[in-house]
Design a protein around this motif. Structure first.
Motif, PDB file in Angstrom:
ATOM      1  N   LEU A 250      41.866  -6.034  27.990  1.00 44.46           N
ATOM      2  CA  LEU A 250      40.715  -6.031  28.889  1.00 44.46           C
ATOM      3  C   LEU A 250      41.057  -6.717  30.204  1.00 44.46           C
ATOM      4  O   LEU A 250      40.578  -6.322  31.272  1.00 44.46           O
ATOM      5  CB  LEU A 250      39.526  -6.720  28.217  1.00 44.46           C
ATOM      6  N   GLY A 251      41.892  -7.747  30.121  1.00 43.65           N
ATOM      7  CA  GLY A 251      42.335  -8.406  31.339  1.00 43.65           C
ATOM      8  C   GLY A 251      43.149  -7.484  32.231  1.00 43.65           C
ATOM      9  O   GLY A 251      42.957  -7.446  33.456  1.00 43.65           O
ATOM     10  N   VAL A 252      44.045  -6.715  31.616  1.00 45.75           N
ATOM     11  CA  VAL A 252      44.852  -5.762  32.387  1.00 45.75           C
ATOM     12  C   VAL A 252      43.966  -4.720  33.055  1.00 45.75           C
ATOM     13  O   VAL A 252      44.127  -4.408  34.244  1.00 45.75           O
ATOM     14  CB  VAL A 252      45.891  -5.081  31.474  1.00 45.75           C
ATOM     15  N   LEU A 253      43.009  -4.179  32.301  1.00 43.64           N
ATOM     16  CA  LEU A 253      42.122  -3.157  32.858  1.00 43.64           C
ATOM     17  C   LEU A 253      41.292  -3.713  34.006  1.00 43.64           C
ATOM     18  O   LEU A 253      41.098  -3.047  35.031  1.00 43.64           O
ATOM     19  CB  LEU A 253      41.199  -2.603  31.763  1.00 43.64           C
ATOM     20  N   SER A 254      40.795  -4.945  33.854  1.00 41.53           N
ATOM     21  CA  SER A 254      39.988  -5.558  34.922  1.00 41.53           C
ATOM     22  C   SER A 254      40.836  -5.873  36.148  1.00 41.53           C
ATOM     23  O   SER A 254      40.380  -5.722  37.287  1.00 41.53           O
ATOM     24  CB  SER A 254      39.328  -6.848  34.413  1.00 41.53           C
ATOM     25  N   TRP A 270      39.504 -12.929  30.786  1.00 46.16           N
ATOM     26  CA  TRP A 270      40.100 -12.327  29.583  1.00 46.16           C
ATOM     27  C   TRP A 270      41.456 -12.937  29.265  1.00 46.16           C
ATOM     28  O   TRP A 270      41.797 -13.168  28.093  1.00 46.16           O
ATOM     29  CB  TRP A 270      40.222 -10.812  29.744  1.00 46.16           C
ATOM     30  N   PHE A 271      42.235 -13.232  30.297  1.00 44.87           N
ATOM     31  CA  PHE A 271      43.555 -13.824  30.060  1.00 44.87           C
ATOM     32  C   PHE A 271      43.431 -15.251  29.523  1.00 44.87           C
ATOM     33  O   PHE A 271      44.253 -15.692  28.717  1.00 44.87           O
ATOM     34  CB  PHE A 271      44.391 -13.797  31.337  1.00 44.87           C
ATOM     35  N   VAL A 272      42.395 -15.970  29.963  1.00 45.10           N
ATOM     36  CA  VAL A 272      42.133 -17.307  29.404  1.00 45.10           C
ATOM     37  C   VAL A 272      41.823 -17.180  27.919  1.00 45.10           C
ATOM     38  O   VAL A 272      42.344 -17.929  27.084  1.00 45.10           O
ATOM     39  CB  VAL A 272      40.976 -18.009  30.150  1.00 45.10           C
ATOM     40  N   LEU A 273      40.975 -16.238  27.565  1.00 46.67           N
ATOM     41  CA  LEU A 273      40.625 -16.032  26.159  1.00 46.67           C
ATOM     42  C   LEU A 273      41.842 -15.622  25.338  1.00 46.67           C
ATOM     43  O   LEU A 273      41.975 -15.993  24.169  1.00 46.67           O
ATOM     44  CB  LEU A 273      39.525 -14.969  26.041  1.00 46.67           C
ATOM     45  N   ALA A 274      42.740 -14.844  25.958  1.00 40.06           N
ATOM     46  CA  ALA A 274      43.942 -14.386  25.258  1.00 40.06           C
ATOM     47  C   ALA A 274      45.053 -15.433  25.266  1.00 40.06           C
ATOM     48  O   ALA A 274      46.071 -15.258  24.602  1.00 40.06           O
ATOM     49  CB  ALA A 274      44.450 -13.104  25.902  1.00 40.06           C
ATOM     50  N   ARG A 298      33.077 -18.059  32.601  1.00 43.12           N
ATOM     51  CA  ARG A 298      32.842 -16.786  31.914  1.00 43.12           C
ATOM     52  C   ARG A 298      33.502 -16.777  30.537  1.00 43.12           C
ATOM     53  O   ARG A 298      32.922 -16.282  29.560  1.00 43.12           O
ATOM     54  CB  ARG A 298      33.389 -15.622  32.746  1.00 43.12           C
ATOM     55  N   ALA A 299      34.699 -17.326  30.460  1.00 45.66           N
ATOM     56  CA  ALA A 299      35.402 -17.385  29.170  1.00 45.66           C
ATOM     57  C   ALA A 299      34.628 -18.247  28.179  1.00 45.66           C
ATOM     58  O   ALA A 299      34.499 -17.902  26.997  1.00 45.66           O
ATOM     59  CB  ALA A 299      36.816 -17.927  29.368  1.00 45.66           C
ATOM     60  N   LYS A 300      34.094 -19.356  28.661  1.00 48.43           N
ATOM     61  CA  LYS A 300      33.334 -20.248  27.783  1.00 48.43           C
ATOM     62  C   LYS A 300      32.063 -19.575  27.292  1.00 48.43           C
ATOM     63  O   LYS A 300      31.703 -19.669  26.103  1.00 48.43           O
ATOM     64  CB  LYS A 300      32.982 -21.537  28.538  1.00 48.43           C
ATOM     65  N   VAL A 301      31.380 -18.863  28.186  1.00 44.40           N
ATOM     66  CA  VAL A 301      30.157 -18.152  27.814  1.00 44.40           C
ATOM     67  C   VAL A 301      30.472 -17.099  26.759  1.00 44.40           C
ATOM     68  O   VAL A 301      29.730 -16.922  25.782  1.00 44.40           O
ATOM     69  CB  VAL A 301      29.503 -17.504  29.054  1.00 44.40           C
ATOM     70  N   TRP A 302      31.584 -16.384  26.942  1.00 44.11           N
ATOM     71  CA  TRP A 302      31.977 -15.368  25.960  1.00 44.11           C
ATOM     72  C   TRP A 302      32.222 -16.005  24.587  1.00 44.11           C
ATOM     73  O   TRP A 302      31.747 -15.496  23.569  1.00 44.11           O
ATOM     74  CB  TRP A 302      33.225 -14.635  26.429  1.00 44.11           C
ATOM     75  N   GLN A 303      32.952 -17.082  24.574  1.00 44.54           N
ATOM     76  CA  GLN A 303      33.250 -17.758  23.298  1.00 44.54           C
ATOM     77  C   GLN A 303      31.964 -18.184  22.601  1.00 44.54           C
ATOM     78  O   GLN A 303      31.813 -18.037  21.396  1.00 44.54           O
ATOM     79  CB  GLN A 303      34.160 -18.956  23.529  1.00 44.54           C
TER      80      GLN A 303
END
Length: 309
Positions: A250-254, A270-274, A298-303
């Motif tokens: 998803l990071g690559v696509l974004s 996405w890269f932070v999450l990965a 954003r990464a924190k909200v996703w988690q």
């Protein structure tokens, strides 16, 4: 660099347009055939079984089976076969499956097909396996449909017939079988019994991927070798289950704007999450402090929204 990225984006977008089919009806795992026509009492037992409370499930299922409930009879047979909640006993398993099948329950018919095919509690008999699988399959049991596909695919007791295997896999896949979706994808991918269709293979692998690691592996392999180019939807469901490779893709696509708005901050998230350190370091050299903080937020909200669920 910009021209190269635009060239790739155009190429990817053209390929993505070729994947314009609806996967909504394949997006969710469907109820197990164990529940078909189950009485309320049998449903209560099955739910305990699904929670892996096997001892209590067996304790409750046995008297229900003895009273004549065909769904409970099939479940008791399955539990004796697997040794879940009771001592493993293939002969008792076969007897209980037969009781269920005599009441025309697809659950019992499926179990008999399984026992005859493997020779459990009874001599191996492929003809009987096909008979009982066929009876269960006619009532919509996707496990039986998939296993019939396996028998025709492998030539177990019948002449190998990849077209019949394909037809049974297709029925099972449409009815909700995860295994059949992966099997069907493999046939499309390799052109085994059907014309090679990598888009169809990707479609079926994707529908199985949230539940099947083999399907996930094939999707990732196809993506890495550029045998198909996905939209973010391909990876989003896996991302919601905490799949790190889905985050990375998803990071690559974004980052490249492939079938989604180009957004380096979203890519950073996405890269932070990965935990993709090299990608993170490179983007941190390009983003300002506010953008980096926004990506981390954003990464924190996703988690908090998905990973901890």
């Amino acid at each position: 660099m910009t021209n190269i990225l635009l060239k790739h984006q155009r190429e990817y977008t053209q390929e993505v347009r070729a994947l314009n089919w609806n996967i909504k009806d394949l997006d969710d795992k469907r109820p197990s055939p164990r529940y078909y026509n189950a009485s309320p009492a049998a449903v209560a037992v099955l739910k305990k079984y699904d929670r892996e409370d096997y001892y209590q499930a067996y304790k409750d299922a046995l008297p229900l089976a003895q009273s004549g409930d065909p769904v409970a009879q099939a479940l008791v047979g399955e539990m004796y076969s697997d040794g879940k909640g009771c001592n493993k006993d293939n002969y008792r398993a076969f007897e209980w499956a037969m009781k269920s099948a005599r009441q025309l329950a697809p659950q019992g018919q499926f179990m008999l097909g399984l026992f005859y095919r493997k020779g459990l509690g009874t001599p191996r008999d492929y003809a009987s396996a096909i008979k009982y699988y066929g009876l269960a399959a006619a009532q919509g049991d996707y496990r039986a449909q998939n296993n019939l596909g396996n028998m025709y695919f492998n030539g177990d007791g019948v002449e190998k017939d990849r077209r019949k295997a394909f037809e049974w896999y297709q029925k099972a896949a449409n009815n909700g079988s995860i295994s059949a979706r992966t099997n069907l994808a493999g046939m499309y991918y390799g052109g085994d019994g059907v014309v090679i269709n990598r888009n169809a293979a990707a479609r079926w692998y994707f529908s199985a991927a949230p539940y099947d690691k083999d399907a996930r592996g094939m999707l990732e392999e196809m993506y890495a070798s550029k045998k198909f180019t996905p939209s973010p939807d391909w990876f989003m469901k896996m991302a919601k289950q905490g799949n790190a490779k889905a985050y990375y893709n998803l990071g690559v696509l974004s980052e490249l704007g492939i079938n989604t708005p180009e957004d380096p901050v979203e890519a950073y998230k996405w890269f932070v999450l990965a935990n993709a350190k090299k990608r993170i370091e490179r983007l941190e050299r390009e983003l300002n402090t506010q953008q980096i903080l926004d990506g981390q937020r954003r990464a924190k909200v996703w988690q908090e929204s998905w990973v901890k669920k």
